[in-house]
Design a protein around this motif. Structure first.
Motif, short mmCIF file in Angstrom:
data_model
loop_
_atom_site.label_atom_id
_atom_site.label_comp_id
_atom_site.label_asym_id
_atom_site.label_seq_id
_atom_site.Cartn_x
_atom_site.Cartn_y
_atom_site.Cartn_z
N PRO A 52 0.58 -1.15 -0.12
CA PRO A 52 -0.61 0.16 0.07
C PRO A 52 0.98 1.54 -0.30
N SER A 53 1.52 1.07 0.21
CA SER A 53 3.06 2.53 0.81
C SER A 53 3.84 2.62 -0.23
N TRP A 54 3.51 3.98 -1.13
CA TRP A 54 4.48 3.90 -2.28
C TRP A 54 6.03 4.22 -2.01
N GLU A 55 6.31 4.85 -0.97
CA GLU A 55 7.36 4.43 -0.40
C GLU A 55 8.13 3.92 -0.59
N ALA A 56 7.34 2.36 0.37
CA ALA A 56 7.52 0.97 0.24
C ALA A 56 8.19 0.44 -0.75
N ARG A 57 6.99 0.57 -2.17
CA ARG A 57 7.43 0.31 -2.88
C ARG A 57 8.74 0.89 -3.34
N HIS A 58 8.77 2.20 -3.84
CA HIS A 58 10.23 2.64 -4.39
C HIS A 58 11.29 1.70 -3.37
N LYS A 59 11.50 1.95 -2.25
CA LYS A 59 12.59 1.28 -1.84
C LYS A 59 12.54 -0.35 -2.01
N ALA A 60 11.17 -1.32 -2.72
CA ALA A 60 11.60 -2.29 -2.82
C ALA A 60 12.18 -2.55 -4.27
N LEU A 61 11.74 -2.05 -4.81
CA LEU A 61 12.09 -1.47 -6.59
C LEU A 61 13.30 -1.05 -6.17
N SER A 62 14.03 -0.08 -5.42
CA SER A 62 15.46 0.32 -6.17
C SER A 62 16.42 -0.91 -5.73
N THR A 63 16.17 -1.83 -5.30
CA THR A 63 17.35 -2.87 -5.06
C THR A 63 17.41 -3.17 -6.41
N CYS A 64 16.20 -3.60 -7.21
CA CYS A 64 16.98 -4.09 -8.26
C CYS A 64 16.88 -3.73 -9.07
N GLY A 65 17.13 -2.10 -9.01
CA GLY A 65 17.48 -1.58 -9.86
C GLY A 65 19.37 -1.60 -10.88
N SER A 66 20.31 -2.03 -10.16
CA SER A 66 21.09 -2.50 -10.86
C SER A 66 21.31 -3.85 -11.67
N HIS A 67 19.90 -4.60 -11.16
CA HIS A 67 19.94 -6.23 -12.01
C HIS A 67 19.32 -5.58 -12.76
N LEU A 68 18.58 -5.05 -12.83
CA LEU A 68 17.55 -5.04 -14.59
C LEU A 68 18.31 -4.42 -15.53
N CYS A 69 19.17 -3.39 -14.56
CA CYS A 69 20.30 -2.72 -15.92
C CYS A 69 21.32 -3.64 -15.78
N VAL A 70 21.80 -4.62 -15.27
CA VAL A 70 22.56 -5.58 -16.37
C VAL A 70 22.34 -6.72 -16.76
N ILE A 71 20.61 -7.09 -16.46
CA ILE A 71 20.31 -7.77 -17.27
C ILE A 71 19.96 -7.02 -18.98
N ALA A 72 19.33 -6.22 -18.91
CA ALA A 72 18.98 -5.40 -19.65
C ALA A 72 20.49 -5.49 -20.59
N LEU A 73 21.33 -5.28 -20.09
CA LEU A 73 22.97 -4.53 -21.30
C LEU A 73 23.28 -6.11 -21.12
N PHE A 74 23.13 -7.24 -21.18
CA PHE A 74 23.72 -8.31 -21.35
C PHE A 74 22.52 -8.56 -22.44
#
Length: 314
Positions: free
Chosen positions: A231-253
């Protein structure tokens, strides 16, 4: 491929063409290749040493990152020196044993990296969807099993490559239009019926890259579903931010692979030198960019690097 006239028996020495059609520019290509190599070596060694030294980073996510950096370091070490030898010294000849060895190890590191990215996606899935059991599910023995499974899958998929390539007995030429010995590149210059070799090449892509990309997409689909139920937007953002680096690496690879597959699916024939440059990007860009992404986006690693840069002994 049909049989060809004036074929030659399997040569003892093959010639790596580098980037055909752009031989006069090889010395210019060597500069970015050398720069990529230096950045990749320094970046990945830095990541490995920081995770090894910093006890607080001995967590599943960072241990998987250390595995990724180790494979990236191995990948550039297996490819770039040979390329620079071609560009700088015109050292294009490679014997059949060296060619078959390259044919196994270079794609092996690539397939291992794909497997590690899948393991990292599973890590993020557990961390977000089942955080209370994160350390239990991803205990050290689980990481060891995952690593062994990645190696076993790689061996099972790629050991046939040099064995099958060695069965090719006649060739149109001994010139391989690449800067390294690639399985399909050797098949393309072979004479006779190579349909089984083509099927095997497709099988390697499907059972490694295809399967990994499917399960990575599935993992992130479940991650997004779980995140948007918060429900919390701040909690959503925090959860997704932990995936940011991995998603960048996946897209690049995976982007070069997806680009090549789509181009071939829709009948777009790239010039051979462009195709070879794109193929080289498979092995060059991710090992250079991965440590930069994780160094910039991961707080613990970024802080440790900054401490090292600002360290002044008394």
């Amino acid at each position: 491929m049909s049989s060809c006239n004036n074929s030659i028996p399997q040569p003892l020495v093959f010639v790596l063409a580098g980037i055909p059609g752009l031989e006069s520019y090889h010395h210019w290509f060597s500069l970015p290749f050398f720069l990529v190599f230096i950045i990749a070596v320094i970046g990945n060694i830095t990541i490995i040493l920081i995770i090894h030294v910093e006890k607080s980073l001995h967590e599943p996510m960072f241990l998987l990152l250390a595995m990724l950096s180790t494979v990236d370091l191995s990948l550039v070490s297996a490819t770039v020196p040979r390329m620079l030898g071609i560009f700088w010294l015109d050292a294009k000849e490679i014997n059949i044993k060296g060619c078959l060895t390259q044919m196994f190890f270079i794609p092996s590191f690539y397939v291992m990296e794909s497997g590690i990215l899948l393991a990292m996606a599973f890590d993020r899935f557990v961390a977000i969807c089942n955080p209370l059991r994160y350390t239990t599910i991803l205990a050290n023995n689980t990481l060891v099993k995952m690593g062994m499974a990645i190696i076993a899958r790689t061996m099972a998929v790629l050991i046939p490559a040099p064995i099958l390539a060695n069965t090719l007995t006649s060739f149109r030429t001994n010139i391989i239009p690449y800067s390294y010995c690639a399985y399909m590149a050797m098949v393309q210059i072979a004479c006779g019926d190579v349909s089984n070799h083509i099927v095997y090449g497709l099988m390697v892509i499907v059972t490694s890259i295809g399967v990994d990309l499917f399960f990575i997409s599935l993992s992130y689909g479940m991650i997004l579903r779980a995140v948007f139920q918060i429900p919390s937007w701040e909690a959503r953002h925090k959860a997704l931010s932990t995936c940011g680096s991995h998603l960048c690496v996946i897209a690049l690879f995976y982007s070069p692979v997806v680009f090549s597959v789509l181009a071939q699916t829709f009948g777009y024939q790239m010039p051979s030198h462009i195709q070879i440059i794109v193929d080289n990007l498979y092995f060059l860009v991710p090992p250079m960019i991965n440590p930069l992404i994780y160094g910039a986006r991961t707080k613990q690693i970024r802080e440790r690097i900054l401490q090292l840069l600002h360290y002044h002994p008394k």
